[in-house]
Design an enzyme around this catalytic site. Structure first.
Site, PDB file in Angstrom:
ATOM      1  N   GLU A 151       0.793  -1.227   0.000  1.00 28.01           N
ATOM      2  CA  GLU A 151       0.000   0.000   0.000  1.00 28.01           C
ATOM      3  C   GLU A 151       0.826   1.278   0.000  1.00 28.01           C
ATOM      4  O   GLU A 151       0.483   2.249  -0.655  1.00 28.01           O
ATOM      5  CB  GLU A 151      -0.938   0.062   1.234  1.00 28.01           C
ATOM      6  CG  GLU A 151      -1.898  -1.086   1.337  1.00 28.01           C
ATOM      7  CD  GLU A 151      -1.395  -2.109   2.326  1.00 28.01           C
ATOM      8  OE1 GLU A 151      -0.225  -2.500   2.194  1.00 28.01           O
ATOM      9  OE2 GLU A 151      -2.165  -2.525   3.200  1.00 28.01           O
ATOM     10  N   ASP A 159      -1.952  -5.223   3.693  1.00 27.02           N
ATOM     11  CA  ASP A 159      -2.090  -5.605   5.095  1.00 27.02           C
ATOM     12  C   ASP A 159      -2.928  -6.877   5.271  1.00 27.02           C
ATOM     13  O   ASP A 159      -3.809  -7.169   4.454  1.00 27.02           O
ATOM     14  CB  ASP A 159      -2.739  -4.458   5.884  1.00 27.02           C
ATOM     15  CG  ASP A 159      -1.797  -3.271   6.038  1.00 27.02           C
ATOM     16  OD1 ASP A 159      -0.579  -3.477   5.926  1.00 27.02           O
ATOM     17  OD2 ASP A 159      -2.280  -2.147   6.280  1.00 27.02           O
ATOM     18  N   ASP A 199      -5.648  -7.935   6.670  1.00 35.48           N
ATOM     19  CA  ASP A 199      -7.007  -7.808   7.206  1.00 35.48           C
ATOM     20  C   ASP A 199      -7.982  -7.707   6.046  1.00 35.48           C
ATOM     21  O   ASP A 199      -7.605  -7.850   4.879  1.00 35.48           O
ATOM     22  CB  ASP A 199      -7.117  -6.594   8.143  1.00 35.48           C
ATOM     23  CG  ASP A 199      -6.733  -5.278   7.468  1.00 35.48           C
ATOM     24  OD1 ASP A 199      -6.549  -5.271   6.223  1.00 35.48           O
ATOM     25  OD2 ASP A 199      -6.614  -4.258   8.157  1.00 35.48           O
ATOM     26  N   GLU A 241      -9.573  -5.153   4.702  1.00 36.76           N
ATOM     27  CA  GLU A 241      -9.276  -4.076   3.756  1.00 36.76           C
ATOM     28  C   GLU A 241      -8.080  -4.448   2.886  1.00 36.76           C
ATOM     29  O   GLU A 241      -8.075  -4.210   1.673  1.00 36.76           O
ATOM     30  CB  GLU A 241      -9.015  -2.764   4.509  1.00 36.76           C
ATOM     31  CG  GLU A 241     -10.218  -2.192   5.228  1.00 36.76           C
ATOM     32  CD  GLU A 241     -11.367  -1.854   4.299  1.00 36.76           C
ATOM     33  OE1 GLU A 241     -11.116  -1.317   3.201  1.00 36.76           O
ATOM     34  OE2 GLU A 241     -12.524  -2.136   4.670  1.00 36.76           O
ATOM     35  N   TYR A 268       1.435  -6.145  13.300  1.00 38.04           N
ATOM     36  CA  TYR A 268       0.328  -5.411  12.682  1.00 38.04           C
ATOM     37  C   TYR A 268      -0.597  -4.833  13.751  1.00 38.04           C
ATOM     38  O   TYR A 268      -0.978  -5.518  14.703  1.00 38.04           O
ATOM     39  CB  TYR A 268      -0.459  -6.337  11.752  1.00 38.04           C
ATOM     40  CG  TYR A 268      -1.474  -5.608  10.910  1.00 38.04           C
ATOM     41  CD1 TYR A 268      -1.104  -4.525  10.124  1.00 38.04           C
ATOM     42  CD2 TYR A 268      -2.810  -6.003  10.913  1.00 38.04           C
ATOM     43  CE1 TYR A 268      -2.028  -3.851   9.355  1.00 38.04           C
ATOM     44  CE2 TYR A 268      -3.747  -5.338  10.144  1.00 38.04           C
ATOM     45  CZ  TYR A 268      -3.355  -4.265   9.368  1.00 38.04           C
ATOM     46  OH  TYR A 268      -4.276  -3.594   8.601  1.00 38.04           O
ATOM     47  N   ARG A 270      -3.722  -3.462  13.616  1.00 39.64           N
ATOM     48  CA  ARG A 270      -5.188  -3.516  13.577  1.00 39.64           C
ATOM     49  C   ARG A 270      -5.608  -4.945  13.901  1.00 39.64           C
ATOM     50  O   ARG A 270      -5.645  -5.810  13.043  1.00 39.64           O
ATOM     51  CB  ARG A 270      -5.708  -3.081  12.199  1.00 39.64           C
ATOM     52  CG  ARG A 270      -5.445  -1.604  11.924  1.00 39.64           C
ATOM     53  CD  ARG A 270      -6.104  -1.115  10.641  1.00 39.64           C
ATOM     54  NE  ARG A 270      -5.816   0.298  10.424  1.00 39.64           N
ATOM     55  CZ  ARG A 270      -4.768   0.749   9.731  1.00 39.64           C
ATOM     56  NH1 ARG A 270      -3.927  -0.104   9.180  1.00 39.64           N
ATOM     57  NH2 ARG A 270      -4.572   2.049   9.587  1.00 39.64           N
ATOM     58  N   HIS A 287      -4.843 -13.108  13.558  1.00 38.16           N
ATOM     59  CA  HIS A 287      -3.898 -12.049  13.881  1.00 38.16           C
ATOM     60  C   HIS A 287      -3.297 -12.280  15.258  1.00 38.16           C
ATOM     61  O   HIS A 287      -3.852 -12.974  16.103  1.00 38.16           O
ATOM     62  CB  HIS A 287      -4.601 -10.687  13.883  1.00 38.16           C
ATOM     63  CG  HIS A 287      -5.134 -10.303  12.552  1.00 38.16           C
ATOM     64  ND1 HIS A 287      -6.069  -9.310  12.393  1.00 38.16           N
ATOM     65  CD2 HIS A 287      -4.888 -10.775  11.318  1.00 38.16           C
ATOM     66  CE1 HIS A 287      -6.368  -9.195  11.106  1.00 38.16           C
ATOM     67  NE2 HIS A 287      -5.658 -10.079  10.442  1.00 38.16           N
TER      68      HIS A 287
END
Length: 814
Positions: free
Chosen positions: A9, A82, A84, A86, A302, A304, A348
């Site tokens: 990203e 990432d 997740d 998104e 990470y 989140r 996670h």
């Protein structure tokens, strides 16, 4: 075609990963999402299985072009956003945009929870496929949010104020804040008294200590008036005090779990006074990579996540560090594990340092102050989570006020003291995370006492207090409330709060969130008209459904079908019941006396005419239709307000019919002639999309008979001045526009921009927080502004000169 393309990203992340995986890979950044639903329309075909219409995000066109060219040169493409929902959606959109299966390319999805050489290399050695279930969960969330915002916001425009917006989750957060404010406003304080005494031993040591009245006649002590307090005080006079009981307890207190997103944001706000949004920006930087001189590496996992899970390797490293640095007594026999939350994404890990041996002290010269504070908090919390429990010795003294002859009322006082006898996890984190309960007892040391020992009363004490209203939400407590209620997810908490603040629904003042009048109006309207949609429990159920989509338990379009079936009914009900034709006829009769109608107004391809609209409503009712919609009635009332100066009976009629707010809005000063002239001139200029949208909003306001605010006029003047070279005969008409124009010629910018046009190799864009600094794009925007306006502002010129120095080797002498 030898290189393998890796897409992440951000440029910072790309730089770190490129250093790890080496020259065989080309690592580029997508700058976040590259496709999304269109901005100016729903973009979802509800009748065809909620099919989304994705478009390239505005401003990402050149990035897409570059990615397409880079992909054409490579045989394999590694999608590494990432780990997740998104990130999975970004990977899927990239694959779709770059041709997918038809592109005759190999696509791999790479997952890693930390950006370290070991984790990244392992991820590239074991690539996976895109998780379609996770992508579908993200698509369902995006479509849910779009449908709610697109369908509900127009109701706010009609009933509260134009330009407002509603969000599926943010409106529930706003409801929590506003409901708390209402509870504060409606709170009625009640009096109560805390009674106690300062006492001491009859022999050395004679240091006084405080005991608090705990029980009266065997029941909890509740003193609710001054009269009752005086009565108790009188009843206590002359009584002897003696130690009735000594209670000793050994308390073992476990360390807290490692941070997850919500608790890290709360800690940032509570301990360091930084907003959740800034906390996440700092954490993002720590995750994406920090230069340590010899290497660039991610310092934390990470950020989140809502899981307390920790990898076995990290546990082993942490336990070894505790044993070496603090001693075996601080290491529990087995690793500590923490009960997971029902909704936690166990794929996670918790937020932890990527290398526990990298202590905060070792990074003091490498990190800025804010980053070091946050890293230190994460490191200490992780290490504390795996340390032995703290041991606390607690002693409670119960003191009896012995009843004299003839009295049978009893009073029991208490005093408690605690002493840490073994620090355990507090050795690293202190008492910050000890979860000590705050009460009315004073922190004190108690002397050695024996049961039956008499005490001397130095002074009877009484303090009047009042019950307190609930406190307003802070950023930290709102995040905790959202998490406890199952509303939102780790990736959304900071955005929810920043959105409420940006839209001026809520004011942040010293970390406290204060709902503003606009926010209260919005929340009141939504709760009144769409109570089920913005119910906390319903929103939590939607989050649970999204989790089930990700788990593969339910199909995403089926979930949207069930939602929309309810939603459509709620929206229809919120529009209000149809308005009887007879009611509308009263206003039509009032408008029949209008002798001079406002001229027609063209906005885009549509033409707006008050006279034609009124005529169309007359024809509708005259044709036998028994009702009109609430929306039609509101539009009719707004027209009535515009002509009440011509027809004196219209204002009292509108007030009688309940349109007081519309009448009040109609009292706004009419736009100046110079304002209308500026808007007419700009209508002939080809403006960029965002500027055109802004000017169109001002035009809509002016054409509705409403004047612009001073700030809006200043902004409009800036647009006119910046486009002055594109306005015909501007020099001859500028005095009539009542606008100040800087006539000082700009002799520097033109030649400098011309020189910058010779640059052949531009520096790569740099991301700082959420902002991206791109020299090439900045140069192009300055050149465009100069071509329109003929000058740059002093600030722009200074930035241009600073940028030119970075390219001096390319432009000097050319």
């Amino acid at each position: 075609m030898t290189k393998k393309l890796v897409i992440v990203e951000s440029p910072a992340k790309a730089k770190t990963i490129n250093k790890i995986i080496g020259k065989d890979y080309q690592v580029v950044a997508s700058m976040g999402h590259i496709r999304d639903l269109p901005q100016k329309k729903l973009g979802v075909d509800i009748k065809r299985g909620f099919k989304p219409q994705y478009v390239v995000v505005k401003g990402r066109e050149k990035i897409v072009e570059k990615l397409t060219k880079d992909a054409a040169k490579c045989e394999a493409i590694y999608l590494a956003p990432d780990p997740d929902r998104e990130g999975e959606a970004i990977a899927w959109h990239l694959k779709e945009l770059l041709g997918g299966e038809k592109a005759n390319k190999k696509f791999f999805r790479v997952h890693y929870n930390e950006i370290t050489p070991r984790a990244v290399r392992k991820a590239f050695e074991n690539p996976a496929e895109i998780d379609d279930k996770r992508v579908n969960a993200q698509q369902a969330r995006r479509i849910l949010d779009r449908i709610v915002g697109y369908k509900v916001s127009p109701l706010l425009w009609q009933q509260v104020k134009r330009g407002l917006s509603a969000g599926r989750v943010q409106s529930v957060a706003l409801r929590l804040v506003c409901d708390r404010e209402k509870a504060i406003q409606e709170f009625v304080p009640e009096e109560y008294w805390i009674l106690g005494a300062n006492v001491r031993k009859l022999m050395v040591p004679l240091d006084p200590f405080y005991v608090k009245l705990a029980r009266m006649n065997g029941e909890p002590a509740e003193v609710k008036s001054s009269e009752q307090a005086d009565g108790v005080r009188a009843d206590l006079e002359g009584r002897n005090l003696k130690v009735a009981q000594i209670i000793k307890r050994d308390i073992s207190r476990k360390g807290p779990p490692p941070y997850v997103t919500s608790t890290l944001q709360q800690a940032g706000s509570r301990y360091f006074g930084i907003s959740p949004e800034r906390t996440m920006r700092i954490a993002q930087g720590l995750y994406e990579g920090v230069s340590l001189g010899a290497e660039t590496v991610g310092l934390i996992t990470y950020m989140r996540t809502d899981s307390f899970r920790v990898s076995q390797d990290a546990l082993n490293d942490c336990r070894a560090h505790i044993s070496e640095s603090f001693g075996e007594e601080y290491l529990p026999e087995k690793p500590n594990f923490f009960k997971k939350k029902a909704s936690a994404q166990e794929a996670h890990e918790a937020i932890r340092p990527t290398d526990v041996r990298r202590t905060p002290k070792s990074l003091e010269a490498k990190l800025d102050s804010a980053s070091l504070k946050l890293y230190k908090a994460i490191w200490e919390r992780f290490v504390a989570s795996q340390m032995a429990p703290a041991k606390i010795a607690q002693r409670t003294i119960e003191v009896e006020a012995v009843p004299p002859a003839g009295k049978d009322s009893t009073y029991l006082f208490r005093a408690t003291a605690s002493e840490v006898v073994f620090q355990g996890y507090m050795k690293v984190s202190g008492t910050r995370d000890s979860n000590e309960k705050k009460g009315d007892d004073k922190h004190q040391k108690l002397p050695e006492l024996k049961e039956g020992e008499s005490l001397e009363c130095i002074e009877w004490l009484g303090e009047r207090k009042e019950t307190q209203p609930p406190s307003r939400y802070s950023e930290a407590s709102l995040i905790r409330a959202l998490e406890e209620n199952g509303v939102g997810r780790p990736s959304t908490y900071a955005l929810i709060i920043s959105t409420l603040i940006r839209r001026k629904y809520v004011l942040r003042e010293k970390r406290t969130l204060i709902p503003q009048e606009l926010g209260m109006d919005v929340s009141t309207f939504l709760v009144k008209n769409l109570p089920k949609l913005f119910d906390v429990k319903f929103t939590a159920e939607m989050e649970q459904a999204l989790d089930e989509i990700e788990q593969g338990s339910i199909e995403w379009t089926s979930m949207l079908d069930k939602f929309y079936e309810k939603f459509a009914k709620w929206i229809e009900a919120a529009k209000g019941p149809p308005v009887p034709a007879a009611t509308a006829q009263r206003l039509l009769d009032g408008l029949s006396g209008v002798t001079e109608w406002a001229p027609e107004v063209k906005r885009g391809k549509r033409v707006y005419s008050d006279e034609k609209y009124v005529t169309s409503i007359r024809e509708t009712i005259g044709g036998g239709q028994e009702t009109i919609t609430q929306r039609q009635m509101l539009a009719l009332a707004k027209i009535g307000a515009r002509y009440r100066k011509q027809i004196k009976t219209l204002e009292p009629l509108l007030l009688e019919m309940g349109f007081e707010k519309i009448v009040k809005e109609g009292d706004t000063l009419k736009p100046r002639k110079s304002t209308l002239k500026k808007l007419d001139l700009l209508a002939e200029v080809d403006l960029d999309d965002s500027t055109k949208e802004f000017v169109d909003s001002l035009r809509s306001r002016a054409e509705g008979g409403r004047g612009l605010t001073p700030a809006q006029i200043r902004a409009l003047d800036r647009v006119v001045v910046s486009n002055s070279k594109r306005i015909k005969d501007f020099e001859s008409i500028k005095e009539d526009l009542n606008i100040e124009v800087d006539d000082e010629p700009d002799e520097e910018s033109g030649p400098l921009l011309e020189q910058m046009g010779k640059v052949e190799k531009w520096n790569e864009p740099v991301k700082r927080g959420k902002r991206v600094f791109d020299d090439k794009s900045f140069y192009e925007s300055l050149a465009t502004q100069f071509s329109r306006k003929g000058r740059l502002s002093p600030r722009q010129k200074a930035a241009l000169k600073k940028m030119a120095k970075r390219y001096d080797d390319q432009i000097s002498g050319k």
